[in-house]
Design a protein around this motif. Sequence first.
Motif, PDB file in Angstrom:
ATOM      1  N   MET A   8       0.851  -1.194   0.000  1.00  0.00           N
ATOM      2  CA  MET A   8       0.000   0.000   0.000  1.00  0.00           C
ATOM      3  C   MET A   8       0.883   1.240   0.000  1.00  0.00           C
ATOM      4  N   LEU A   9       0.342   2.327  -0.534  1.00  0.00           N
ATOM      5  CA  LEU A   9       1.051   3.599  -0.425  1.00  0.00           C
ATOM      6  C   LEU A   9       1.108   4.010   1.043  1.00  0.00           C
ATOM      7  N   LYS A  10       2.203   4.597   1.445  1.00  0.00           N
ATOM      8  CA  LYS A  10       2.347   5.053   2.820  1.00  0.00           C
ATOM      9  C   LYS A  10       1.363   6.181   3.104  1.00  0.00           C
ATOM     10  N   THR A  11       0.992   6.305   4.369  1.00  0.00           N
ATOM     11  CA  THR A  11       0.120   7.392   4.800  1.00  0.00           C
ATOM     12  C   THR A  11       0.776   8.717   4.433  1.00  0.00           C
ATOM     13  N   GLY A  12       0.006   9.610   3.864  1.00  0.00           N
ATOM     14  CA  GLY A  12       0.525  10.919   3.474  1.00  0.00           C
ATOM     15  C   GLY A  12       0.941  10.991   2.015  1.00  0.00           C
ATOM     16  N   VAL A  13       1.069   9.843   1.353  1.00  0.00           N
ATOM     17  CA  VAL A  13       1.406   9.831  -0.072  1.00  0.00           C
ATOM     18  C   VAL A  13       0.103   9.920  -0.856  1.00  0.00           C
ATOM     19  N   LEU A  14       0.031  10.849  -1.781  1.00  0.00           N
ATOM     20  CA  LEU A  14      -1.168  11.044  -2.596  1.00  0.00           C
ATOM     21  C   LEU A  14      -1.505   9.756  -3.343  1.00  0.00           C
ATOM     22  N   ASP A  15      -2.786   9.352  -3.301  1.00  0.00           N
ATOM     23  CA  ASP A  15      -3.262   8.141  -3.959  1.00  0.00           C
ATOM     24  C   ASP A  15      -4.316   8.519  -4.999  1.00  0.00           C
ATOM     25  N   PRO A  16      -3.900   8.909  -6.212  1.00  0.00           N
ATOM     26  CA  PRO A  16      -4.872   9.349  -7.206  1.00  0.00           C
ATOM     27  C   PRO A  16      -5.835   8.241  -7.637  1.00  0.00           C
ATOM     28  N   GLN A  17      -5.388   6.990  -7.663  1.00  0.00           N
ATOM     29  CA  GLN A  17      -6.301   5.902  -8.024  1.00  0.00           C
ATOM     30  C   GLN A  17      -7.360   5.717  -6.945  1.00  0.00           C
ATOM     31  N   GLY A  18      -6.940   5.771  -5.698  1.00  0.00           N
ATOM     32  CA  GLY A  18      -7.898   5.667  -4.604  1.00  0.00           C
ATOM     33  C   GLY A  18      -8.906   6.799  -4.635  1.00  0.00           C
ATOM     34  N   GLU A  19      -8.430   8.008  -4.930  1.00  0.00           N
ATOM     35  CA  GLU A  19      -9.340   9.158  -5.013  1.00  0.00           C
ATOM     36  C   GLU A  19     -10.320   8.996  -6.167  1.00  0.00           C
ATOM     37  N   ALA A  20      -9.870   8.457  -7.288  1.00  0.00           N
ATOM     38  CA  ALA A  20     -10.766   8.216  -8.427  1.00  0.00           C
ATOM     39  C   ALA A  20     -11.842   7.192  -8.062  1.00  0.00           C
TER      40      ALA A  20
END
Length: 79
Positions: A8-20
């Motif tokens: 998983m991406l670390k906390t605080g790293v922007l997750d554009p796929q998750g946001e989509a």
Amino acid sequence: MKARVTVMLKTGVLDPQGEAVRHALGTLGFSGVTGVRQGKVIELDLDASDRAKAEADVKAMCEKLLANTVIESYRVEIL
């Protein structure tokens, strides 16, 4: 023996796929979702009998290839 690695991406790293995905779920009427983090699961079939060595080997695989440890964290499960 099997191993499962969750990356998983670390906390605080922007997750554009998750946001989509979060936005799409809202569009579909699922209004209660306030955040989505997207990751990947990797399953490995191992020819190993020593559980501790297998876990150490899989962690080394994660550090060298399976995860970008600058921006991703990982969890190893030996099944």
